[in-house]
Design an enzyme around this catalytic site. Sequence first.
Site, short mmCIF file in Angstrom:
data_model
loop_
_atom_site.label_atom_id
_atom_site.label_comp_id
_atom_site.label_asym_id
_atom_site.label_seq_id
_atom_site.Cartn_x
_atom_site.Cartn_y
_atom_site.Cartn_z
N ARG A 54 0.50 47.17 -25.85
CA ARG A 54 1.25 46.10 -25.37
C ARG A 54 2.73 46.91 -24.79
O ARG A 54 3.09 47.92 -25.35
CB ARG A 54 2.12 45.42 -26.43
CG ARG A 54 0.68 44.47 -27.03
CD ARG A 54 1.44 43.85 -28.32
NE ARG A 54 0.45 42.87 -28.94
CZ ARG A 54 0.74 42.58 -30.15
NH1 ARG A 54 1.81 42.49 -30.72
NH2 ARG A 54 -0.35 41.92 -30.94
N ASP A 56 6.82 45.95 -23.61
CA ASP A 56 7.81 45.08 -24.02
C ASP A 56 8.18 44.40 -22.60
O ASP A 56 8.18 45.00 -21.34
CB ASP A 56 8.79 45.39 -24.80
CG ASP A 56 8.41 45.91 -26.08
OD1 ASP A 56 7.48 45.12 -26.49
OD2 ASP A 56 9.07 46.73 -26.74
N TYR A 116 4.04 58.17 -22.42
CA TYR A 116 5.00 57.46 -21.82
C TYR A 116 6.05 58.35 -21.03
O TYR A 116 5.97 59.66 -21.33
CB TYR A 116 5.63 56.82 -22.76
CG TYR A 116 4.81 55.50 -23.13
CD1 TYR A 116 5.44 54.30 -22.67
CD2 TYR A 116 4.28 55.52 -24.02
CE1 TYR A 116 4.73 53.09 -23.29
CE2 TYR A 116 3.63 54.47 -24.67
CZ TYR A 116 4.12 53.19 -23.98
OH TYR A 116 3.30 51.88 -24.58
N ARG A 201 11.70 54.36 -26.96
CA ARG A 201 13.11 53.93 -26.63
C ARG A 201 13.95 54.47 -27.86
O ARG A 201 15.19 54.84 -27.48
CB ARG A 201 13.20 52.22 -26.38
CG ARG A 201 12.42 51.86 -24.97
CD ARG A 201 12.24 50.33 -25.01
NE ARG A 201 13.59 49.79 -25.17
CZ ARG A 201 13.60 48.37 -25.53
NH1 ARG A 201 12.66 47.64 -25.51
NH2 ARG A 201 14.89 47.92 -25.30
#
Length: 255
Positions: A54, A56, A116, A201
Amino acid sequence: MEDTLQRFFLEIAYDGTGYHGWQVQDNAVSVQQKLNEALHQILRYPIETIGAGRTDTGVHARQLFVHLDIPKGRIQDESRFLHSLNSLLPPDIAANRIFSVDNEAHARFDATERAYEYHIHFRKNPFLIHKSWQLRELPDVAIMNNAATFLIGTQDFACFSKSHTQVYTNICTVTQAYWQKTDNGLVFHITANRFLRNMVRAIVGTLLDIGLQKKTPESIMDIISSMDRSKAGFSVPAHGLYLTKIVYPYIDTAF
């Protein structure tokens, strides 16, 4: 019916600016919703896509794999199918390739590695709006890279996870974590077998606190061992984050 279905992997990419994340949800537009609608329109069959993970609200993906089951024979020409699918998808979602896989293959559970990037720039740039986060202070990259080495390995990363998230374990194996200078600013690269919600994050925010000398590089070890989200740094904005790569043991994910 299962004997008449064939499983496919579909590789997509998207700009997450206009979406409330990947997953279908009530009263909000998601990437999965738009993809399912376009697939249903082409295939004339109820489609339920399963994604590798997933993202965000506002997070982008350069590579995300989903799997779907469709009646055998519905896709005769993969290139033509992709062309039709892309003509129905909005401009900020692209279908890059589709291929058949074993019916037991799973886009989420079979993934062995995910990567990422987080993008930061320092000068105001209208072309980076929603694509990178502008930081006004210059952090010490060497210190941040020193701190990032403490992330490598198999550890409990609960301190970087969003609170009250239901997962079976907070243990992840990070194999790569480092900062790279670019023409526009900085990019943080991180690769792991799995990620917790908000993990990247929160890690970036913590490393920036260290780079701005609000914390010491060694403090990241205490933060990890605390398993306490309040000990870690702030969560950086979503729009600088990109899912860039998913790896499977049985397919070539390079494209």
